[in-house]
Design a protein around this motif. Sequence first.
Motif, PDB file in Angstrom:
ATOM      1  N   HIS A  13       0.817  -1.227   0.000  1.00 50.93           N
ATOM      2  CA  HIS A  13       0.000   0.000   0.000  1.00 50.93           C
ATOM      3  C   HIS A  13       0.847   1.273   0.000  1.00 50.93           C
ATOM      4  O   HIS A  13       0.468   2.282  -0.597  1.00 50.93           O
ATOM      5  CB  HIS A  13      -0.927   0.014   1.217  1.00 50.93           C
ATOM      6  CG  HIS A  13      -2.084  -0.918   1.091  1.00 50.93           C
ATOM      7  ND1 HIS A  13      -2.526  -1.408  -0.109  1.00 50.93           N
ATOM      8  CD2 HIS A  13      -2.901  -1.447   2.024  1.00 50.93           C
ATOM      9  CE1 HIS A  13      -3.563  -2.194   0.103  1.00 50.93           C
ATOM     10  NE2 HIS A  13      -3.811  -2.240   1.392  1.00 50.93           N
ATOM     11  N   HIS A  14       1.966   1.237   0.688  1.00 51.85           N
ATOM     12  CA  HIS A  14       2.820   2.436   0.787  1.00 51.85           C
ATOM     13  C   HIS A  14       3.318   2.889  -0.590  1.00 51.85           C
ATOM     14  O   HIS A  14       3.690   4.042  -0.751  1.00 51.85           O
ATOM     15  CB  HIS A  14       4.026   2.143   1.686  1.00 51.85           C
ATOM     16  CG  HIS A  14       4.932   1.122   1.082  1.00 51.85           C
ATOM     17  ND1 HIS A  14       4.572  -0.206   0.961  1.00 51.85           N
ATOM     18  CD2 HIS A  14       6.140   1.239   0.496  1.00 51.85           C
ATOM     19  CE1 HIS A  14       5.529  -0.853   0.341  1.00 51.85           C
ATOM     20  NE2 HIS A  14       6.506  -0.008   0.047  1.00 51.85           N
ATOM     21  N   THR A  15       3.342   1.978  -1.570  1.00 54.83           N
ATOM     22  CA  THR A  15       3.886   2.342  -2.886  1.00 54.83           C
ATOM     23  C   THR A  15       3.074   3.462  -3.542  1.00 54.83           C
ATOM     24  O   THR A  15       3.571   4.135  -4.438  1.00 54.83           O
ATOM     25  CB  THR A  15       3.921   1.122  -3.836  1.00 54.83           C
ATOM     26  OG1 THR A  15       2.585   0.599  -3.977  1.00 54.83           O
ATOM     27  CG2 THR A  15       4.844   0.032  -3.310  1.00 54.83           C
ATOM     28  N   ILE A  16       1.832   3.665  -3.087  1.00 58.33           N
ATOM     29  CA  ILE A  16       1.009   4.749  -3.672  1.00 58.33           C
ATOM     30  C   ILE A  16       1.733   6.087  -3.502  1.00 58.33           C
ATOM     31  O   ILE A  16       1.801   6.877  -4.438  1.00 58.33           O
ATOM     32  CB  ILE A  16      -0.393   4.791  -3.011  1.00 58.33           C
ATOM     33  CG1 ILE A  16      -1.151   3.489  -3.282  1.00 58.33           C
ATOM     34  CG2 ILE A  16      -1.182   6.007  -3.508  1.00 58.33           C
ATOM     35  CD1 ILE A  16      -2.474   3.374  -2.514  1.00 58.33           C
ATOM     36  N   GLU A  17       2.273   6.313  -2.315  1.00 50.56           N
ATOM     37  CA  GLU A  17       2.982   7.589  -2.095  1.00 50.56           C
ATOM     38  C   GLU A  17       4.496   7.452  -2.112  1.00 50.56           C
ATOM     39  O   GLU A  17       5.197   8.423  -2.373  1.00 50.56           O
ATOM     40  CB  GLU A  17       2.576   8.209  -0.748  1.00 50.56           C
ATOM     41  CG  GLU A  17       1.173   8.791  -0.731  1.00 50.56           C
ATOM     42  CD  GLU A  17       0.110   7.782  -0.323  1.00 50.56           C
ATOM     43  OE1 GLU A  17       0.473   6.675   0.135  1.00 50.56           O
ATOM     44  OE2 GLU A  17      -1.094   8.089  -0.475  1.00 50.56           O
ATOM     45  N   ALA A  18       5.006   6.260  -1.816  1.00 48.60           N
ATOM     46  CA  ALA A  18       6.452   6.143  -1.601  1.00 48.60           C
ATOM     47  C   ALA A  18       7.238   5.791  -2.869  1.00 48.60           C
ATOM     48  O   ALA A  18       8.459   5.856  -2.862  1.00 48.60           O
ATOM     49  CB  ALA A  18       6.738   5.121  -0.497  1.00 48.60           C
ATOM     50  N   CYS A  19       6.552   5.407  -3.944  1.00 45.38           N
ATOM     51  CA  CYS A  19       7.252   5.000  -5.173  1.00 45.38           C
ATOM     52  C   CYS A  19       6.659   5.732  -6.382  1.00 45.38           C
ATOM     53  O   CYS A  19       5.471   6.065  -6.379  1.00 45.38           O
ATOM     54  CB  CYS A  19       7.100   3.488  -5.395  1.00 45.38           C
ATOM     55  SG  CYS A  19       7.758   2.496  -4.058  1.00 45.38           S
ATOM     56  N   PRO A  20       7.437   5.929  -7.429  1.00 43.48           N
ATOM     57  CA  PRO A  20       6.898   6.595  -8.627  1.00 43.48           C
ATOM     58  C   PRO A  20       5.749   5.800  -9.250  1.00 43.48           C
ATOM     59  O   PRO A  20       4.833   6.378  -9.829  1.00 43.48           O
ATOM     60  CB  PRO A  20       8.086   6.643  -9.595  1.00 43.48           C
ATOM     61  CG  PRO A  20       9.291   6.416  -8.761  1.00 43.48           C
ATOM     62  CD  PRO A  20       8.869   5.618  -7.553  1.00 43.48           C
ATOM     63  N   THR A  21       5.812   4.483  -9.138  1.00 44.95           N
ATOM     64  CA  THR A  21       4.741   3.632  -9.665  1.00 44.95           C
ATOM     65  C   THR A  21       4.136   2.886  -8.484  1.00 44.95           C
ATOM     66  O   THR A  21       4.869   2.238  -7.730  1.00 44.95           O
ATOM     67  CB  THR A  21       5.318   2.584 -10.645  1.00 44.95           C
ATOM     68  OG1 THR A  21       6.188   3.257 -11.559  1.00 44.95           O
ATOM     69  CG2 THR A  21       4.231   1.851 -11.397  1.00 44.95           C
ATOM     70  N   SER A  22       2.833   2.949  -8.306  1.00 43.76           N
ATOM     71  CA  SER A  22       2.231   2.209  -7.191  1.00 43.76           C
ATOM     72  C   SER A  22       2.072   0.746  -7.595  1.00 43.76           C
ATOM     73  O   SER A  22       2.120   0.409  -8.781  1.00 43.76           O
ATOM     74  CB  SER A  22       0.869   2.792  -6.836  1.00 43.76           C
ATOM     75  OG  SER A  22      -0.098   2.385  -7.802  1.00 43.76           O
TER      76      SER A  22
END
Length: 360
Positions: A255-264
């Motif tokens: 879930h964190h990839t939504i804000e923490a990575c360029p691609t969720s």
Amino acid sequence: MLIQEAVNLDIRVAVLDPSPDAPCSKIAHEFICGDFMDFQTVIEFGKKVDVLTIEIEHVNVDALDELVSLGKKVYPEPSFLRMVQDKGLQKEFFEKNHIATASFFLVQTREDLLKLNSPTPFIQKLRRGGYDGKGVLAIRSAESLQKESFDAPSVIEEMINFEKEIAVIIARNVSGEVKTFPLVEMEFNAEANLVEFLFSPANVSDVIEKEAIRLAHLIVEKTKFIGLLAVEMFVTKNGEVLVNEMAPRPHNSGHHTIEACPTSQYAQHLRAILNLPLGDTALLLPSVMINLLGEKGFSGPVVYSGLAEALATPGVFIHLYGKSDTRPFRKMGHVTITDINPSLAHSKARQIARLIKVVS
Ligand SMILES: Nc1ncnc2c1ncn2[C@@H]1O[C@H](COP(=O)(O)OP(=O)(O)OP(=O)(O)O)[C@@H](O)[C@H]1O
Ligand SMILES: [Mg+2]
């Protein structure tokens, strides 16, 4: 969350879900209320779409096979879903492909299990139907074996005294391009048997990180997997990495990839199944994810407290799933906390976890 990403690429999404007020029903282009375990319902739904995917693996796989034979694209492929639906088949797959995993054997009934007289402690998992820790028992004594064990086809596993639990999310598109997200580390709520905090980056050595990523690659290469796969692993006290289980879909540990990575993870899943180039998975900022679980002692129409104060904190991103009723430990949403300083991200997350309460 998948639909939110689909909108960015002007992809129209139809959803099949058994609950008439499923959170996605309000934002899907088309919403069909129906049982995804029902053969005919899945066939009729599948005929409407160009590409079919899943966000829960407990679906009617025979119907998916039928849709493939009718020329529909179904990703992940039904054969993979059939394997992950059954924790026994999953474990046999790991064993056959030399993917390190806790040692195990399979039983059909409690009587079988009692006859074998296995020394405790051990872990018993229902082969089918378990999720969120339901369907997993720690059997610690002969008494608990007699009284609490499941009387159903199950996997009996060595109890691993792990140092930590980690996950690797990996995607493979139709053309075979593969990318992993940086490792995440899970911290469990012992009472609910649910992930409470999730940290990325994981605090593990380079050797462990490489091994975890190698295992995830091995799984997708062996199976020619298409889609997004979360691989849950244990790091043992002596530095071994063992695969626990897999989920072939966007996962709680991403879930964190939504804000923490360029691609969720959601965008990546879409790219994989639509055969688009996979996106950049770099971790832009250290992050912590917390599941918002229903408070113990509260059931009924949900009320969230502490949201305004949480929203006032920089680097705090709140996601409420729009479920109307709360129950103890029900997953009602999540919050991602980012900070350039990982220890500040951690302390902010603990503070937010104390602040937001899901009550009724
Ligand atoms: N062999 C084992 N030794 C020790 N602990 C285990 C073992 N297997 C599972 N567990 C613990 O139980 C938790 C739930 O197990 P597992 O992930 O297999 O089940 P699940 O119900 O599919 O979980 P979820 O849906 O939450 O991912 C694990 O995350 C881990 O904390
Ligand atoms: Mg699990």
